[in-house]
Write a protein that holds these residues in place. Structure first.
Motif, short mmCIF file in Angstrom:
data_model
loop_
_atom_site.label_atom_id
_atom_site.label_comp_id
_atom_site.label_asym_id
_atom_site.label_seq_id
_atom_site.Cartn_x
_atom_site.Cartn_y
_atom_site.Cartn_z
N ASN A 145 10.46 61.30 9.72
CA ASN A 145 11.72 62.01 9.55
C ASN A 145 12.79 61.17 8.87
O ASN A 145 13.58 61.69 8.08
N GLY A 146 12.83 59.89 9.17
CA GLY A 146 13.89 59.04 8.64
C GLY A 146 13.89 58.91 7.13
O GLY A 146 14.94 58.77 6.51
N VAL A 147 12.70 58.95 6.53
CA VAL A 147 12.63 58.77 5.08
C VAL A 147 12.62 60.10 4.33
O VAL A 147 12.50 60.11 3.10
N SER A 203 17.73 50.82 6.81
CA SER A 203 17.54 50.82 8.26
C SER A 203 16.07 50.96 8.63
O SER A 203 15.60 50.33 9.59
N ALA A 204 15.32 51.77 7.87
CA ALA A 204 13.90 51.95 8.15
C ALA A 204 13.14 50.64 7.93
O ALA A 204 12.26 50.28 8.72
N ILE A 205 13.48 49.91 6.86
CA ILE A 205 12.83 48.64 6.59
C ILE A 205 13.11 47.64 7.71
O ILE A 205 12.22 46.93 8.18
N VAL A 206 14.37 47.58 8.15
CA VAL A 206 14.74 46.66 9.23
C VAL A 206 14.00 47.01 10.51
O VAL A 206 13.46 46.13 11.20
N LEU A 207 13.95 48.29 10.84
CA LEU A 207 13.26 48.72 12.06
C LEU A 207 11.76 48.43 11.98
O LEU A 207 11.14 48.03 12.97
N ALA A 208 11.17 48.64 10.82
CA ALA A 208 9.74 48.36 10.65
C ALA A 208 9.46 46.87 10.79
O ALA A 208 8.51 46.46 11.47
N TRP A 209 10.28 46.06 10.15
CA TRP A 209 10.08 44.60 10.23
C TRP A 209 10.26 44.10 11.65
O TRP A 209 9.47 43.32 12.16
N ALA A 241 16.27 64.00 9.93
CA ALA A 241 16.17 62.56 9.96
C ALA A 241 16.93 61.93 11.12
O ALA A 241 16.90 60.72 11.30
N ALA A 242 17.63 62.73 11.91
CA ALA A 242 18.26 62.22 13.13
C ALA A 242 17.22 61.97 14.22
O ALA A 242 17.53 61.33 15.23
N VAL A 243 16.00 62.43 14.02
CA VAL A 243 14.94 62.24 15.01
C VAL A 243 14.69 60.76 15.32
O VAL A 243 14.44 60.42 16.48
N ALA A 299 20.17 48.83 13.47
CA ALA A 299 19.49 49.57 12.41
C ALA A 299 19.57 51.07 12.65
O ALA A 299 19.75 51.85 11.72
N LEU A 300 19.47 51.49 13.91
CA LEU A 300 19.57 52.91 14.22
C LEU A 300 20.98 53.43 13.97
O LEU A 300 21.17 54.56 13.52
N VAL A 301 21.99 52.59 14.24
CA VAL A 301 23.37 52.97 13.92
C VAL A 301 23.53 53.14 12.41
O VAL A 301 24.14 54.11 11.94
N LEU A 302 22.98 52.19 11.63
CA LEU A 302 23.04 52.29 10.18
C LEU A 302 22.32 53.53 9.68
O LEU A 302 22.80 54.23 8.78
N LEU A 303 21.19 53.85 10.29
CA LEU A 303 20.45 55.05 9.91
C LEU A 303 21.29 56.31 10.18
O LEU A 303 21.33 57.23 9.35
#
Length: 297
Positions: A104-106, A137-143, A252-254, A277-281
């Motif tokens: 959802n985020g991407v 934010s997705a990249i940060v969360l994945a890393w 994408a709020a999921v 990262a979730l706040v940035l998303l």
């Protein structure tokens, strides 16, 4: 003079309802592996149980009359076993929160890429800025998740991205082809059940015989009825009434809701880096959402 039509109000309500429904679906899908069910069983529940409800409705409304064979084939393939098996396989490698992030985020970013490459639809500056924030934010969360929890999480993340591409095609085509609710159910449920269930019954591994009744009922209800019936209907309505961009951005709020539920229910990591990262998303999603001025032509 600008007013918000009632149909747009119901469109926003449908999209936000799915945010909460899908956040719980992430949790249910993640714990499915502990029940003994295989990913092939989950796909069978998804198509088989939904088709029990959908078949009488489709026989009555005959939704195939408004579709060409090519349209039926394309929509059925997009919502078919390849899509859902990639998603279920992703939960075998990555945390539940990553499912929300990379499916959802991407979506805003994938929607922009597909819109530009296939339909020459130019994104607005706000959409681009929001998509960039979501991507960061997705990249940060994945890393963070890969480095602190599971070195194989990236495999699940890639599978989730494949699922996001499939779903983005569905959202775009459901708006452009103005697909009706029963047309979506027919392609996404009946056609795929007819194709997949015989293959699953004869050739694919199953764990049904050893699954306790409680976990089986949970998966049956959530996999069989929530995504293929409630989900497809609500998303089709939202994409037609408020547009692809707004629908994708709201969905994408999921990740934020899914991340919180994953931490609370499953005990998944949600440290300071993940929270930031979730706040940035979330900021990226708010930037991406735009008011729809008129319906597409």
């Amino acid at each position: 003079m600008t007013t918000t039509p009632p149909s747009q109000i119901t469109g926003y309500a449908a999209a936000w309802t799915i945010v909460f429904v899908w956040s719980f679906w992430l949790i249910v899908s993640k714990v499915a592996g502990d029940s003994g069910l295989t990913i092939f069983d989950l796909a069978a529940l998804r198509y088989g149980l939904a088709s029990v409800v959908a078949l009488p409705l489709c026989l009555y409304f005959k939704p195939w009359r408004g579709l060409s064979l090519i349209q039926i084939a394309i929509i059925s393939f997009i919502l078919g076993p390849l899509y859902i098996l990639c998603v279920f396989a992703g939960f075998l490698f990555a945390p539940a929160a990553h499912g929300g992030i990379f499916m959802n985020g991407v979506l805003p970013l994938v929607g922009i890429v597909l819109g530009v490459s296939l339909f020459r639809t130019a994104p607005t500056t706000r959409q681009m800025l929001g998509a960039v924030l979501v991507l960061i934010s997705a990249i940060v969360l994945a890393w963070d998740g890969t480095s602190t929890q599971n070195a194989q999480a990236w495999i699940g993340d890639l599978l989730f991205v494949v699922g996001a591409v499939f779903f983005s095609f569905y959202v775009i085509l459901s708006e452009r082809w103005k697909l009706g609710a029963m047309q979506i159910i027919f392609c996404g449920t009946i056609v795929n059940a007819a194709v997949y269930l015989p293959v699953w019954a004869v050739f694919l591994p199953s764990g049904f015989a050893d699954v306790p009744m409680g976990p089986l009922l949970l998966q049956a209800v959530y996999q069989g009825f929530v995504p293929n019936l409630m989900g497809l209907l609500f998303i089709a309505h939202a994409s037609r009434t408020i547009g692809t961009a707004n629908t994708s951005s709201i969905l994408a709020a999921v990740p934020g809701v899914g991340g919180i539920l994953g931490a609370v229910i499953l005990g998944e990591s949600l440290n300071v880096v993940s929270i930031c990262a979730l706040v940035l998303l979330t900021v990226g999603l708010l930037v991406s959402v735009r008011r729809r001025q008129r319906p597409p032509v």
